[in-house]
Design a protein around this motif. Structure first.
Motif, mmCIF file in Angstrom:
data_model
loop_
_atom_site.group_PDB
_atom_site.id
_atom_site.type_symbol
_atom_site.label_atom_id
_atom_site.label_comp_id
_atom_site.label_asym_id
_atom_site.label_seq_id
_atom_site.Cartn_x
_atom_site.Cartn_y
_atom_site.Cartn_z
ATOM 1 N N PHE A 200 0.840 -1.203 0.000
ATOM 2 C CA PHE A 200 0.000 0.000 0.000
ATOM 3 C C PHE A 200 0.874 1.252 0.000
ATOM 4 O O PHE A 200 0.649 2.210 -0.743
ATOM 5 C CB PHE A 200 -0.918 -0.013 1.232
ATOM 6 C CG PHE A 200 -1.623 1.290 1.516
ATOM 7 C CD1 PHE A 200 -2.776 1.644 0.840
ATOM 8 C CD2 PHE A 200 -1.131 2.167 2.484
ATOM 9 C CE1 PHE A 200 -3.436 2.843 1.108
ATOM 10 C CE2 PHE A 200 -1.776 3.366 2.770
ATOM 11 C CZ PHE A 200 -2.932 3.702 2.073
ATOM 12 N N TYR A 201 1.904 1.263 0.835
ATOM 13 C CA TYR A 201 2.736 2.454 1.005
ATOM 14 C C TYR A 201 3.715 2.639 -0.153
ATOM 15 O O TYR A 201 4.106 3.761 -0.469
ATOM 16 C CB TYR A 201 3.483 2.382 2.343
ATOM 17 C CG TYR A 201 2.533 2.332 3.509
ATOM 18 C CD1 TYR A 201 1.885 3.487 3.956
ATOM 19 C CD2 TYR A 201 2.243 1.131 4.146
ATOM 20 C CE1 TYR A 201 0.992 3.441 5.003
ATOM 21 C CE2 TYR A 201 1.346 1.079 5.201
ATOM 22 C CZ TYR A 201 0.725 2.237 5.626
ATOM 23 O OH TYR A 201 -0.169 2.197 6.662
ATOM 24 N N LYS A 202 4.120 1.506 -0.773
ATOM 25 C CA LYS A 202 5.046 1.582 -1.908
ATOM 26 C C LYS A 202 4.476 2.494 -2.992
ATOM 27 O O LYS A 202 5.182 3.208 -3.670
ATOM 28 C CB LYS A 202 5.250 0.174 -2.465
ATOM 29 C CG LYS A 202 6.567 -0.013 -3.159
ATOM 30 C CD LYS A 202 6.756 -1.466 -3.520
ATOM 31 C CE LYS A 202 8.206 -1.839 -3.303
ATOM 32 N NZ LYS A 202 8.445 -3.257 -3.337
ATOM 33 N N ALA A 225 -9.135 5.867 18.153
ATOM 34 C CA ALA A 225 -7.766 5.424 17.867
ATOM 35 C C ALA A 225 -7.042 6.349 16.899
ATOM 36 O O ALA A 225 -7.645 6.931 16.001
ATOM 37 C CB ALA A 225 -7.798 4.015 17.286
ATOM 38 N N LEU A 226 -5.744 6.434 17.101
ATOM 39 C CA LEU A 226 -4.833 7.042 16.129
ATOM 40 C C LEU A 226 -3.844 5.962 15.716
ATOM 41 O O LEU A 226 -3.116 5.424 16.560
ATOM 42 C CB LEU A 226 -4.072 8.217 16.759
ATOM 43 C CG LEU A 226 -2.794 8.644 16.004
ATOM 44 C CD1 LEU A 226 -3.106 9.104 14.587
ATOM 45 C CD2 LEU A 226 -2.065 9.763 16.763
ATOM 46 N N ILE A 227 -3.840 5.656 14.430
ATOM 47 C CA ILE A 227 -2.867 4.708 13.890
ATOM 48 C C ILE A 227 -1.932 5.527 13.016
ATOM 49 O O ILE A 227 -2.312 5.984 11.936
ATOM 50 C CB ILE A 227 -3.556 3.599 13.045
ATOM 51 C CG1 ILE A 227 -4.711 2.958 13.822
ATOM 52 C CG2 ILE A 227 -2.542 2.569 12.579
ATOM 53 C CD1 ILE A 227 -4.320 2.288 15.117
ATOM 54 N N ILE A 249 3.984 10.346 6.102
ATOM 55 C CA ILE A 249 3.259 10.091 7.351
ATOM 56 C C ILE A 249 1.780 9.942 7.030
ATOM 57 O O ILE A 249 1.209 10.775 6.312
ATOM 58 C CB ILE A 249 3.419 11.251 8.367
ATOM 59 C CG1 ILE A 249 4.909 11.522 8.632
ATOM 60 C CG2 ILE A 249 2.699 10.929 9.674
ATOM 61 C CD1 ILE A 249 5.169 12.753 9.492
ATOM 62 N N MET A 250 1.181 8.906 7.548
ATOM 63 C CA MET A 250 -0.276 8.792 7.457
ATOM 64 C C MET A 250 -0.825 8.604 8.869
ATOM 65 O O MET A 250 -0.440 7.691 9.582
ATOM 66 C CB MET A 250 -0.706 7.611 6.589
ATOM 67 C CG MET A 250 -2.220 7.532 6.453
ATOM 68 S SD MET A 250 -2.780 6.328 5.228
ATOM 69 C CE MET A 250 -2.876 4.856 6.227
ATOM 70 N N GLN A 270 -8.352 9.661 7.185
ATOM 71 C CA GLN A 270 -6.894 9.729 7.308
ATOM 72 C C GLN A 270 -6.372 11.107 6.911
ATOM 73 O O GLN A 270 -6.941 11.755 6.026
ATOM 74 C CB GLN A 270 -6.207 8.705 6.372
ATOM 75 C CG GLN A 270 -6.276 7.271 6.849
ATOM 76 C CD GLN A 270 -7.577 6.619 6.488
ATOM 77 O OE1 GLN A 270 -8.130 6.864 5.433
ATOM 78 N NE2 GLN A 270 -8.094 5.782 7.381
ATOM 79 N N LEU A 271 -5.304 11.498 7.556
ATOM 80 C CA LEU A 271 -4.548 12.676 7.141
ATOM 81 C C LEU A 271 -3.183 12.201 6.659
ATOM 82 O O LEU A 271 -2.636 11.235 7.194
ATOM 83 C CB LEU A 271 -4.359 13.644 8.309
ATOM 84 C CG LEU A 271 -5.627 14.268 8.912
ATOM 85 C CD1 LEU A 271 -5.265 15.184 10.068
ATOM 86 C CD2 LEU A 271 -6.407 15.051 7.868
ATOM 87 N N ARG A 272 -2.642 12.887 5.644
ATOM 88 C CA ARG A 272 -1.319 12.515 5.124
ATOM 89 C C ARG A 272 -0.494 13.779 4.924
ATOM 90 O O ARG A 272 -1.048 14.853 4.689
ATOM 91 C CB ARG A 272 -1.472 11.764 3.788
ATOM 92 C CG ARG A 272 -2.148 12.605 2.726
ATOM 93 C CD ARG A 272 -2.134 11.976 1.337
ATOM 94 N NE ARG A 272 -2.587 12.924 0.343
ATOM 95 C CZ ARG A 272 -3.853 13.111 -0.015
ATOM 96 N NH1 ARG A 272 -4.805 12.379 0.546
ATOM 97 N NH2 ARG A 272 -4.171 14.008 -0.919
ATOM 98 N N ASN A 273 0.803 13.635 5.020
ATOM 99 C CA ASN A 273 1.650 14.845 4.958
ATOM 100 C C ASN A 273 2.126 15.167 3.547
ATOM 101 O O ASN A 273 2.965 16.037 3.384
ATOM 102 C CB ASN A 273 2.861 14.672 5.884
ATOM 103 C CG ASN A 273 3.879 13.703 5.301
ATOM 104 O OD1 ASN A 273 3.518 12.750 4.613
ATOM 105 N ND2 ASN A 273 5.143 13.944 5.560
ATOM 106 N N ILE A 274 1.622 14.454 2.538
ATOM 107 C CA ILE A 274 2.095 14.738 1.168
ATOM 108 C C ILE A 274 0.920 15.064 0.241
ATOM 109 O O ILE A 274 -0.215 14.666 0.504
ATOM 110 C CB ILE A 274 2.879 13.543 0.560
ATOM 111 C CG1 ILE A 274 1.980 12.290 0.478
ATOM 112 C CG2 ILE A 274 4.152 13.257 1.331
ATOM 113 C CD1 ILE A 274 2.486 11.265 -0.502
#
Ligand code: FES
Ligand SMILES: [Fe+2]
Length: 346
Positions: A200-202, A225-227, A249-250, A270-274
């Protein structure tokens, strides 16, 4: 048993309109709607006369009219009209639950209204930061107790087996876990160094080659929860101190609302930094996460049945340490609440 003095997610804000709807939270039936002035309202869904659910009645302006004999209640739950009854009976009222809208979600306070403080709602760093992108999530029904989902979100190991095609990778099978108790929950976390990014992250990380990966699984009482997932070029991870400029970062936020003892409504985003403004990336992440959460749903629905109908004892493993700690503390909080309720009733 549930913790009552807590905020739970009642619905996504856009699920609630100027129509009466019934929802169930902690086994309580609630009539929820949006008032004419745009405020969200949640009333006990039982007319005090013959207990017809108010959600079976009619909304009239900012009042709700019971569909059986017309007792009419305002948004505070007070009866404002009792057709043909002379005076309004003083005991003609229903409970009105405190609500607060935050993060596009409507939060409901299920306990003593005097203790409701919306500042206690789960804090989300970066929520309104334009440099962070959001994958607007969804909600699903789980046919299981909410604590099974809390267990799942304190269990970084399950990704190796349940999400082998997305979040899992070889290292997630065996890297050691660390458990930390905080003031408001439990964290289970681990760094895996110099590993291949999971499938998934790749697709989303902005660098090539191996990475250092953090799995931070945190559940706060009662069931939020925070994952956090961090992927950083190999050799630059190992702590959350100064992060590499290419770090991905997700932060996945997950909220479990107990419906009954064996049913849960599960909300997430979800929040993501990109690439905050990239709709294709948002869609890709939203779809993949949805698929992964359906994998959890399939497992947990079966675990619920397995644990309910077991014919031999179940065992715990060292990987369960964080979950057991979380459950113990939550149970202690529930017991304390029950004691206080008993004392107040005397
Ligand atoms: S049941 Fe509601 S007014 Fe009679
Ligand atoms: Fe999962």
């Amino acid at each position: 048993m549930f913790l009552k003095n807590a905020w739970y997610v009642a619905a996504w804000a856009d699920e609630v309109t100027h129509n009466l709807q019934q929802i169930t939270v902690l086994n309580q039936k609630i009539c929820i709607f949006k008032s004419q002035s745009g405020d969200f309202v949640a009333l006990e869904d039982a007319c005090p006369h013959r207990k017809l659910p108010l959600s079976k009645g009619r909304i009239k302006g900012d009042t709700v009219e019971c569909g059986y004999h017309g007792l009419t209640f305002d948004c505070s739950g007070k009866c404002v009209w009792a057709p043909g009854q002379g005076n309004i009976p003083s005991n003609a009222k229903v409970h009105s639950y405190p609500l607060h809208e935050k993060y596009g979600l409507i939060w409901i306070w299920m306990g003593n209204s005097a203790l409701a403080d919306h500042h206690d709602i789960f804090e989300i760093k970066n929520y309104n930061d334009p440099s962070w992108g959001i994958n607007r999530g969804d909600a699903m029904e789980l046919e299981c107790n909410y604590l099974l989902m809390c267990d799942n979100l304190l269990d970084p190991t399950h990704v190796a087996w349940v999400h082998a095609g997305s979040f899992g990778q070889a290292a997630t099978k065996s890297a050691p876990l660390r458990v930390k108790k905080t003031d408001d929950g439990v964290i289970v976390h681990r760094w895996m160094l110099d590993v291949e990014p999971a499938p998934f992250y790749k697709k989303v990380v902005g660098f090539k080659g191996n990475c250092d990966r953090l799995q931070h699984y945190e559940v706060r009482y009662p069931s939020n929860a925070l994952i956090k997932a961090i992927f950083t070029p190999a050799g630059t991870g190992g702590s959350e101190g100064k992060l590499h400029e290419d770090v991905f970062i997700m932060d996945s936020y997950n909220f479990m609302t107990p419906v009954t003892e064996s049913k849960t409504r599960y909300y997430w985003f979800q929040l993501r930094n990109i690439r905050p403004d990239d709709p294709e990336l948002s869609q890709l992440m939203t779809d993949d996460v949805q698929h992964a959460f359906e994998e959890d749903q399939n497992v947990l629905n079966e675990v619920q049945k397995g644990m309910t109908n077991k014919t031999s004892p179940h065992i715990d493993l060292p990987i369960d340490a964080g979950q057991l700690r979380f459950r113990r503390q939550l149970q202690a909080m529930i017991n304390e609440e029950v004691q206080v309720d008993k004392q107040m009733a005397q």
